[in-house]
Design an enzyme around this catalytic site. Structure first.
Site: not given
Ligand SMILES: *[C@@H]1O[C@H](CO)[C@@H](O)[C@H](O)[C@H]1NC(C)=O
Ligand SMILES: *[C@@H]1O[C@H](CO)[C@@H](O)[C@H](O)[C@H]1NC(C)=O
Ligand SMILES: *[C@@H]1O[C@H](CO)[C@@H](O)[C@H](O)[C@H]1NC(C)=O
Ligand SMILES: *[C@@H]1O[C@H](CO)[C@@H](O)[C@H](O)[C@H]1NC(C)=O
Ligand SMILES: *[C@@H]1O[C@H](CO)[C@@H](O)[C@H](O)[C@H]1NC(C)=O
Ligand SMILES: *[C@@H]1O[C@H](CO)[C@@H](O)[C@H](O)[C@H]1NC(C)=O
Ligand SMILES: *[C@@H]1O[C@H](CO)[C@@H](O)[C@H](O)[C@H]1NC(C)=O
Ligand SMILES: *[C@@H]1O[C@H](CO)[C@@H](O)[C@H](O)[C@H]1NC(C)=O
Length: 774
Positions: A499, A612
């Site tokens: 986001g 990640d």
């Protein structure tokens, strides 16, 4: 002379003289005179007080023109009828008797010998050694008096009305997490329902709301340490001044001061109020269903009905509103002509919608509601149109609210067009439709009902209430708060797979700067799951992890609030900045990342696989310490959002090869792999994949491998001054981390030990064949 002696006596024997003993067998009748036992000072009394058509048993503060009830026995039971008696029985119990039965008020396995009404307002039962076996102070209803406490997990319920002391619409809960929180009494203990909190969560367990003699209301832990002051205190303490804290009928906690006049008059004023007059509409449930709350003047609120609604009871506006028309003909063709849209500016209800349209214009939102037979109200804000379900809750009008509401109303002159058009067939269809929808309605009602029962069971089966604001240092923000904090999400400071990130500051927190991340593409998990994940993240505390301050989980919004990292991402530092970090800084950063990851893998309560790890998910704080961000999010995001497929197929990205193998579980070793790639990037200050590099240097790993084998590692760092021995060690660690076989990769703990030289770094196995990736 007599008074002087009396005063001295009180000072010398306060315990003996500040109560009058009530002996076993003492009885009060509703109609006897007096029908109460007074305290020695006369300021408090315990006995029967009139309520409805009967009497209730309780304690009150005496005064003219009106007594102030501060405690009620069995408050939710109906009032007892005239003729009943209150008896302190010969076996040491306190009961209410009528002609047919007995209602127990107090009675324990320990037999009480004597009872007393104390000057503090406490009514007590004592055992044979004058030990307290029961006291009204132990069971607060809606009021605390000086020296009385509201202990952990204890709740004050507001009264129903000024004349009815049964539990009413609001509850004030001294939560196990140290927060004092107000909710509507018929709501779950969830962050989205609270409307006032002491905001004192600091992992302090066993906190009580406490009331000191100088009128100070504060939260203290079990050793008496003040966690937070609600009021300042330092007010005069004398025999004619009394203090009382009441969780009032309107859901607001207030501190009152009472001056006792010589002739029995009682002068009271409010010293402090948890919610000020102009903010009283923020009390969730201040107005009933389908209505909305607006400020009438500085101290008064008004409950209003939206157009097309009427008060359920015009004499009691706070009881809510009902739709004043039937829209059952809406489903017939052409019926839209019978309706119009009326607009309410700055008005909003609870976000609980059956449909959201975005992006849409204001006109489209209004039209969408008009044409939708299920829609009665649509709320528009930020190009988004929400269609809430009925009944509407927690309505609020305030000029600072940017939401505009569209309310569908039926035109009064319905012209009977539709009715005339209706032939027999249509009528039958209509009847069938209505019957059908009734069945649906009834069964969904049943589902909702059973579901609620179920959730209540889940809640009560836990021995502790779920700590909404967490037993962790997490704040639950409203969307509105964050919109204000970020100036309506003005300044975007980053964008990642999960986001966009915006800069903001918290005015209520001294302007503390924050980074606000709006999560996109979430898996469709409910609020509960989200809050659980937040708790897990909130419990992680490590100096190499970016700290989560709070979150917002309102409707479809899922927003995380982090401390702001002033120096941007590691990616910018090593790839973009003109001045590359020195060798010392590079090893320091690598070690910090390793420590953060090690904590996530092995030291925090719930093992967290980051999934990640890459330079843009490592942020640099003011003192240039590296902190890992975005950990714990992988579970919340749709699977393909956690990894970035920016690297051409066949080359090596940050993702471990097992991501592409269907039957290999992804473990913490996947992070070790990504860390290996990151390590090589930090050491060489260049990207894993650099298309601008000469052909044989495009893929960092392969190039470093060749340099290593040729004994020319110095090439990898360019002009930078490095410690060659350390460089070789780092590169070797990097190679170990990126082994295709997960078992060969070291744990982060081993990585740290190799880095600081505690264990020797063995020479890595020969390079993996890049085809092993596929
Ligand atoms: C109340 O009773 C206790 C014990 O029975 C006694 O010590 C005390 O003096 C009594 N107080 C008064 C005011 O009678
Ligand atoms: C008497 O008290 C009992 C127990 O509280 C209650 O159930 C009953 O209704 C009362 N009867 C009358 C006439 O008040
Ligand atoms: C109460 O707080 C003080 C100060 O933080 C602390 O020293 C003390 O241990 C706390 N007591 C308990 C029982 O947690
Ligand atoms: C609370 O108030 C008391 C008395 O006014 C003061 O001594 C104390 O320092 C205050 N404590 C906190 C935590 O504000
Ligand atoms: C007690 O304190 C109040 C509040 O300041 C004051 O108005 C009152 O005169 C005092 N009464 C006595 C008897 O000192
Ligand atoms: C006595 O009480 C009345 C109210 O009941 C009050 O108006 C009046 O001033 C009081 N008188 C004295 C002397 O306190
Ligand atoms: C319903 O409410 C509207 C607007 O408030 C009003 O104009 C209308 O007369 C009401 N209709 C009925 C049947 O009460
Ligand atoms: C709007 O809300 C703010 C903050 O709750 C309050 O201070 C203000 O008085 C309200 N304004 C109106 C017009 O209701």
């Amino acid at each position: 002379m007599a008074t002087v002696f009396f005063v001295i006596f009180i000072y010398l024997f306060p315990a003996a003289k500040s109560q009058s003993n009530i002996t076993k067998g003492s009885t009060l009748f509703t109609n006897s005179s007096p029908n109460f036992w007074p305290s020695p000072s006369g300021h408090f009394a315990f006995g029967f007080y009139p309520s409805g058509n009967g009497f209730k048993v309780g304690t009150w503060l005496t005064g003219r023109p009106r007594n102030t009830v501060v405690w009620t026995a069995q408050r939710n039971e109906p009032a007892v009828l005239p003729g009943a008696s209150l008896v302190f029985t010969s076996d040491g119990r306190l009961v209410v008797q009528n002609f047919t039965g007995v209602q127990l008020i107090a009675g324990t396995y320990q037999r009480a010998q004597v009872a007393a009404m104390h000057d503090s307002g406490n009514f007590l039962l004592y055992g044979s050694d004058m030990e307290v076996v029961w006291a009204t102070f132990q069971f607060p209803t809606n009021t605390l008096l000086v020296t009385q406490e509201l202990g952990p997990d204890k709740i004050l319920y507001s009264s129903k009305s000024d004349d009815d002391d049964s539990a009413g619409n609001f509850k004030l809960w001294m939560q196990g997490d140290g927060n004092l929180v107000a909710y509507p009494s018929k709501s779950l203990q969830m962050a989205k329902y609270f409307y006032w909190a002491s905001h004192s969560t600091n992992r302090a367990p066993d906190v009580s709301l406490t009331f000191a003699a100088d009128s100070r209301l504060y939260l203290a832990n079990s050793t008496g340490f003040t966690v937070r002051n609600l009021t300042e205190g330092r007010l005069p303490v004398n025999k004619t001044t009394l203090y009382r804290a009441t969780f009032d009928v309107d859901g607001v906690l207030r501190l009152y001061q009472h001056q006792m006049g010589t002739n029995g008059s009682l002068n009271s004023n409010v010293l402090w109020s948890a919610i000020n007059g102009e903010d009283r509409c923020s009390v969730k449930g201040a107005c009933g269903l389908n209505s909305y709350c607006a400020n009438k003047d500085a101290d008064n609120i008004a409950c209003l009905c939206p157009p097309g609604f009427d008060f359920v009871d015009p004499n009691q506006p706070d009881k809510g509103c009902k739709l004043n028309f039937s829209n059952s003909d809406c489903f017939l063709k052409g019926a839209n002509d019978n309706y119009m849209i009326s607009t309410l500016e700055n008005t909003v209800w609870e976000r609980d919608e059956y449909e959201v349209l975005t992006p849409v214009s204001e006109e489209a939102c209004s039209k969408a509601c008009l044409e939708d037979c299920y829609c009665v109200v649509a709320m528009f804000r930020d190009q988004t149109c929400f269609k809430p379900k009925l009944p509407l809750r927690y309505g609020l009008k305030n000029s600072s609210i940017p939401t505009k509401s569209f309310v569908k109303v039926r035109l009064t002159s319905t012209k009977n067009v539709i009715t005339k058009k209706i032939g027999k067939e249509l009528l039958i269809t209509g009847v069938v439709l209505i019957a059908f929808s009734l069945v649906i309605f009834a069964s969904s009602g049943y589902l909702i009902y059973t579901h609620q029962i179920w959730s209540l069971k889940v809640m009560t089966s836990q021995d502790r209430p779920p700590d909404v604001l967490g037993d962790i240092n997490l704040t639950s923000f409203s969307y509105h708060q964050l919109a204000v904090a970020t100036d309506d999400f003005m300044e975007e400071i980053g964008k990642g797979a999960s986001g966009r990130v915006y800069k903001g500051s918290l005015p209520e927190n001294g302007g503390k700067e924050i980074a606000v991340k709006r999560l996109e593409k979430l898996v469709d998990d409910g609020e509960r799951e989200f809050q659980n994940e937040m708790k897990i993240i909130g419990r992680t505390h490590h100096k190499n992890l970016v700290r989560l301050i709070g979150f917002c989980c309102e409707g479809s919004h899922r927003i995380l609030v982090y401390e702001l990292m002033k120096n941007g991402s590691l990616g910018n530092l090593i790839f973009k900045d003109k001045k590359q970090p020195s060798w010392k800084e590079r090893t320091k950063i690598t070690l910090e990342v390793a420590k953060g990851l090690h904590y996530l893998h092995e030291e925090c309560e719930t093992k967290i696989i980051h999934c990640d790890i890459k330079p843009h998910n490592v942020l640099m704080d003011e003192s240039m310490s590296a902190k890992i961000s975005d950990f714990g999010l992988s579970k919340l995001l749709k699977p393909d959002q956690t990894r970035t497929y920016t690297i051409p197929r066949g080359t090596r990205g940050y993702e471990a090869p097992e991501w592409h193998r269907n039957n290999t579980p992804v473990t913490t070793k996947a992070d070790v792999y990504s860390f290996g790639i990151l390590l090589l990037e930090i050491v060489s200050c260049r990207k894993n994949l650099d298309l601008s590099a000469p052909d044989d240097e495009i893929i960092l790993m392969d190039w470093v491998q060749r340099c290593y084998e040729a004994g020319e590692l110095k090439k990898v760092v360019g002009e930078a001054e490095v410690n060659l021995e350390e460089l070789e060690k780092m590169v070797k660690i990097g190679f170990w981390c990126v082994q295709t076989e997960t078992d060969l990769r070291p744990t982060m703990k081993q990585v740290i030990l190799m880095m600081d030289g505690t264990i020797v770094t063995p020479p890595p196995p020969p390079p993996p064949n890049s085809s092993a990736n596929n």
